[in-house]
Design a protein around this motif. Structure first.
Motif, short mmCIF file in Angstrom:
data_model
loop_
_atom_site.label_atom_id
_atom_site.label_comp_id
_atom_site.label_asym_id
_atom_site.label_seq_id
_atom_site.Cartn_x
_atom_site.Cartn_y
_atom_site.Cartn_z
N UNK A 1 0.79 -1.11 0.16
CA UNK A 1 0.00 -0.08 -0.02
C UNK A 1 1.00 1.26 0.07
N UNK A 2 0.46 2.10 -0.35
CA UNK A 2 1.08 3.67 -0.39
C UNK A 2 0.43 4.56 0.81
N UNK A 3 1.39 5.22 1.31
CA UNK A 3 1.27 5.87 2.58
C UNK A 3 1.59 7.52 1.96
N UNK A 4 0.99 8.48 1.82
CA UNK A 4 1.35 9.52 1.51
C UNK A 4 1.65 10.50 2.98
N UNK A 5 2.75 10.89 3.11
CA UNK A 5 3.17 11.73 4.14
C UNK A 5 3.91 11.15 5.01
N UNK A 6 5.15 11.69 5.47
CA UNK A 6 6.25 10.98 6.29
C UNK A 6 6.53 11.94 7.61
N UNK A 7 5.35 12.38 8.08
CA UNK A 7 5.55 13.13 9.29
C UNK A 7 5.14 12.01 10.53
N UNK A 8 5.15 12.76 11.66
CA UNK A 8 4.76 11.67 12.82
C UNK A 8 3.55 10.66 12.49
N UNK A 9 2.55 11.28 11.94
CA UNK A 9 1.26 10.47 11.73
C UNK A 9 1.66 9.43 10.62
N UNK A 10 2.22 9.66 9.56
CA UNK A 10 2.64 8.72 8.48
C UNK A 10 3.56 7.88 8.97
N UNK B 1 -8.10 -1.77 -9.49
CA UNK B 1 -7.78 -2.52 -8.21
C UNK B 1 -7.33 -1.73 -7.12
N UNK B 2 -7.65 -0.38 -7.41
CA UNK B 2 -7.35 0.48 -5.96
C UNK B 2 -7.02 1.91 -6.40
N UNK B 3 -5.72 2.47 -6.57
CA UNK B 3 -5.41 3.59 -6.94
C UNK B 3 -4.22 4.01 -7.82
N UNK C 1 1.09 2.12 -8.51
CA UNK C 1 -0.69 1.73 -8.34
C UNK C 1 -0.30 1.02 -6.80
N UNK C 2 -1.45 1.08 -6.25
CA UNK C 2 -1.66 0.88 -4.68
C UNK C 2 -3.11 0.32 -4.34
N UNK C 3 -3.25 -0.81 -3.93
CA UNK C 3 -4.72 -1.11 -3.69
C UNK C 3 -5.34 -0.24 -2.59
N UNK C 4 -4.28 0.18 -1.49
CA UNK C 4 -5.04 1.16 -0.61
C UNK C 4 -3.94 2.27 -0.36
N UNK C 5 -4.63 3.22 -0.26
CA UNK C 5 -3.69 4.59 0.04
C UNK C 5 -4.21 5.24 1.44
#
Ligand SMILES: Cc1cc2nc3c(=O)[nH]c(=O)nc-3n(C[C@H](O)[C@H](O)[C@H](O)COP(=O)(O)OP(=O)(O)OC[C@H]3O[C@@H](n4cnc5c(N)ncnc54)[C@H](O)[C@@H]3O)c2cc1C
Length: 236
Positions: free
Chosen positions: A1-10, A83-85, A96-100
């Motif tokens: 999966x893709x995670x957008x944002x590499x701050x404390x939350x990400x 298949x996602x995004x 491509x990622x099934x979940x973002x």
């Protein structure tokens, strides 16, 4: 999966997902709000305080140890795919990622003046009263913002100091807006300066008022538009 944002939350999400045996790619523009933190004193587990960059480094190391992959990238659009995004970036790459997961935080609009970043680094210009108003207890504090806007901030900061001034960026306000909160209201339209230790507010190029800390509230921007990804469309 893709995670957008590499701050404390990400980075927190990346660590948890790694420990759930999920493969995560963190796409990050590298402008975490936390990078501005000179020293955080409310972060659980760090009784001596920790700087934002140190905290980010440790969190990244932790996520990395559970297999997170990192890409320096600014995501400009998400498009729904079968298949996602599909994730589009300003650097021209696509994934491509099934979940973002979107953990993009917000970006402060900041007043422009010489050595502003140095003022943030030494705590003369502060951006988050909830985070660090404790550090300005009983000190001389200025609130810069729209005349009608700073009122809730004045109410909050009045709980920490009686030495409070409003530095209006426009003439639209009225002392009555303060609803009984005691604060000095300075003439509108001044500019900020920094002397290496404190921020000053200069009015008409002459009168100068100095503060232990100034909190500006010009608003913020975000990447929230990314959440509008519709089926088959790219939203920018
Ligand atoms: C001066 C200052 C002092 C502070 N002090 C404290 C404190 O003492 N204690 C405390 O708890 N909090 C403090 N904060 C607040 C804290 O920094 C934020 O609450 C925290 O950083 C929010 O984390 P986040 O991961 O949600 O967002 P951020 O840290 O802002 O991270 C978001 C990330 O997403 C990236 N991003 C955004 N859009 C995109 C995009 N389109 N594509 C790719 N990447 C993108 C950004 O570049 C950034 O790296 C302070 C903030 C400031 C400015």
């Amino acid at each position: 999966m893709s995670l957008i944002g590499g701050g404390p939350a990400g980075l927190t999400a990346a660590t948890y997902l790694g420990r759930l045996h999920r493969r995560v790619r963190v796409l990050d523009a590298g402008r975490s709000r936390a990078r501005w933190i000179p020293e955080s004193n409310n972060c659980p587990g760090f009784p001596q305080g920790i700087s934002g960059t140190n905290l980010l480094g440790r969190m990244r190391e932790q996520a990395d140890s559970y297999g997170a992959r990192f890409e320096q990238a600014t995501v400009t659009a998400l498009a729904r795919a079968a298949d996602g995004f599909e994730v589009h970036t300003a650097q021209g790459r696509r994934w491509r990622a099934p979940i973002v997961i979107i953990a993009t935080g917000l970006c402060d609009r900041l007043p422009g003046f010489d050595h502003r970043d140095d003022a943030i680094a030494c705590g003369a210009l502060r951006l988050c009263p909830v985070c660090d108003a404790y550090e300005v207890t009983d000190k001389e504090v200025g609130i810069l913002g729209l005349a009608a806007g700073p009122f809730p901030h004045a109410r909050f900061l009045r709980g920490y100091t009686a030495r409070l001034s409003l530095l209006p960026t426009d003439e639209a306000g009225d002392a009555d807006d303060l609803d009984g909160i005691e604060a000095r209201i300075l003439p509108a339209g001044g500019r900020l300066v920094f002397d290496g230790r404190r921020c000053g507010y200069v009015v008409d190029g002459a009168d100068r008022f100095w503060f232990d800390a100034v909190y500006p509230f010009p608003g913020c921007e975000s990447s929230a538009h990314l959440t509008k990804a519709g089926r088959g469309d790219a939203y920018r």
